[in-house]
Design an enzyme around this catalytic site. Structure first.
Site, PDB file in Angstrom:
ATOM      1  N   ASN A 296       4.547   4.888 -33.240  1.00  0.00           N
ATOM      2  CA  ASN A 296       4.808   5.998 -34.185  1.00  0.00           C
ATOM      3  C   ASN A 296       5.265   5.697 -35.545  1.00  0.00           C
ATOM      4  O   ASN A 296       5.869   6.173 -36.322  1.00  0.00           O
ATOM      5  CB  ASN A 296       6.199   6.609 -33.437  1.00  0.00           C
TER       6      ASN A 296
ATOM      7  N   LYS B 127       9.036   3.688 -31.857  1.00  0.00           N
ATOM      8  CA  LYS B 127       8.123   2.497 -31.284  1.00  0.00           C
ATOM      9  C   LYS B 127       6.988   2.369 -32.126  1.00  0.00           C
ATOM     10  O   LYS B 127       6.724   3.148 -33.181  1.00  0.00           O
ATOM     11  CB  LYS B 127       7.557   3.018 -29.827  1.00  0.00           C
TER      12      LYS B 127
ATOM     13  N   ASP C 206      12.149   8.648 -30.118  1.00  0.00           N
ATOM     14  CA  ASP C 206      11.071   7.955 -29.615  1.00  0.00           C
ATOM     15  C   ASP C 206      10.128   6.870 -30.514  1.00  0.00           C
ATOM     16  O   ASP C 206       9.148   7.000 -30.701  1.00  0.00           O
ATOM     17  CB  ASP C 206       9.889   9.008 -29.157  1.00  0.00           C
TER      18      ASP C 206
END
Ligand code: ATP
Length: 373
Positions: free
Chosen positions: A194, A191, A189
């Site tokens: 993050n 991105k 995840d």
């Protein structure tokens, strides 16, 4: 035109249903082979969650902290800035709400995230884990408070970044990712939200809630998860994938940093549903004003074929990346020691300044009790 639009949607729906069916069949077969209570590749899961907590003790743990502000909100709970009453140290308390309908699933996610955070404790580019505990309704991580906000917020503020800045952020992320991959962990995840920035502007990768562990050797997994705009073609195509998905996401982040725009544009009808955005045709807008060196790296990360993608070779992937002309100026040893000066130092007026976080979270009441939402 309208007719065409409808036909197109019908076709897409059919394709999506087929892919979903394939994925469910694969999952059923895999579960049968592995035994029902198995998740991941080598992580046995207990049949029942048999942990006994004493609510007085939990309250006591929460009372160790003074809540200062809400600084983030995710799909599974919120993140609060808190101060330890004993040491006056600041922490980010990440709260994961337990799902009473799927207690085992929430526990598995918590356990995997905790394992990854513990494994990565000494990496300079991964958020530091302090402790974790649970209440009857939630799991809580006490993490290092990274006070410079996230890369998304910085990108929104600045628009497109200079190639030197892009080079710096990519290099630190590559070192963090390389560590995770060497431990058999795929982030899944990645991105800009993050990627946090610390007080000096160095990055910290965070949010391992969707990460996969146990990806050693040529092991592959098939779950469809993450954020639509960053999903790699092999994940969407249910073909089985490994670490390659993280490098594709890194390519999308690079694109966004270089242009200040989203990487994909969707036809109007495709914006409507998640399925259409996932399985419809994705189009990128070409970039013209970047150097040949940057373009080679971008093309390398956005290769559709994971076998040809930059960074994905199991043995020489890291070497391949660092020897790209774009990264020629980077001294990787200095970078790993956090001795390369970041291009941007987040503005901070004091240790509890939270102006680098979204104001919509800041307005929320910072209440955290063992039963509060
Ligand atoms: P998602 O739904 O995106 O998966 P999540 O529930 O897993 O979210 P995180 O992504 O870990 O939660 O955190 C949400 C936000 O909280 C982050 O984008 C960041 O702004 C903030 N945040 C998380 N951890 C920290 C930290 N250690 N220090 C400072 N801020 C943090």
């Amino acid at each position: 035109m309208e007719e065409n639009g409808r036909v197109q949607l019908k076709k897409e729906r059919k394709g999506f249903c087929r892919k979903l069916r394939d994925w469910f069949n694969w999952k059923r077969r895999a579960r049968k082979q592995e035994g029902k209570n198995f998740i991941g590749d080598n992580v046995p899961v207990e049949k029942d969650i048999e942990r006994v907590y004493c609510s007085d003790m939990v309250e006591a743990k929460l009372k160790n902290y003074s809540m200062i502000n809400v600084i983030g909100q995710g799909a599974y709970g919120k993140v609060l800035l808190a101060e330890s009453k004993a040491t006056k140290e600041l922490y980010a308390l990440k709260v994961i709400q337990k799902n009473p309908l799927k207690p085992q699933k929430t526990f598995d996610r918590f356990r995997i995230e905790k394992k990854i955070l513990e494994t990565s404790r000494n990496n300079p580019f991964i958020v530091k884990f302090h402790s974790s505990f649970e209440t009857p309704s939630k799991y809580i991580f006490a993490l290092e408070y990274v006070n410079g906000g996230d890369l998304r917020r910085y990108m929104k503020k600045t628009g497109k970044l200079s190639e030197d800045s892009v080079k710096f952020y990519l290099s630190e992320i590559i070192v963090g990712l390389n560590f995770l991959h060497s431990m058999g962990i795929a982030h899944r995840d990645l991105k800009p939200e993050n990627v946090l920035l610390d007080k000096d502007g160095h990055i910290r990768i965070t949010d391992f809630g969707l990460s996969k562990i146990g990806l050693n050797g040529n092991k592959k997994t098939r779950s469809l998860c993450g954020t639509p705009a960053y999903l790699a073609p092999e994940m969407i195509g249910c073909k089985g994938y490994g670490f390659s998905v993280d490098f594709y996401a890194l390519g999308i982040i690079m694109y966004e940093m270089l242009t200040g725009n989203e990487a994909f544009v969707y036809a109007r009808e495709q914006r409507r549903t998640l399925c259409q955005r996932l399985f419809g045709k994705r189009k990128t807008v070409g970039i013209t004003d970047i150097s040949e060196e940057a373009s080679a790296v971008l093309k390398g990360f956005l290769q559709k074929n994971p076998k040809k993608r930059l960074g994905c070779h199991p043995q020489s992937g890291f070497q391949q990346m660092v020897s790209m002309p774009f990264f020629k100026a980077i001294d990787w040893e200095l970078l790993k020691a956090k001795k390369v000066i970041p291009p941007y130092k987040p503005p901070l007026s004091g240790r509890t300044d939270i102006s680098n976080f979204n104001s919509k979270f800041r307005a929320q009441e910072p209440i955290l009790t063992s039963e509060s939402k």
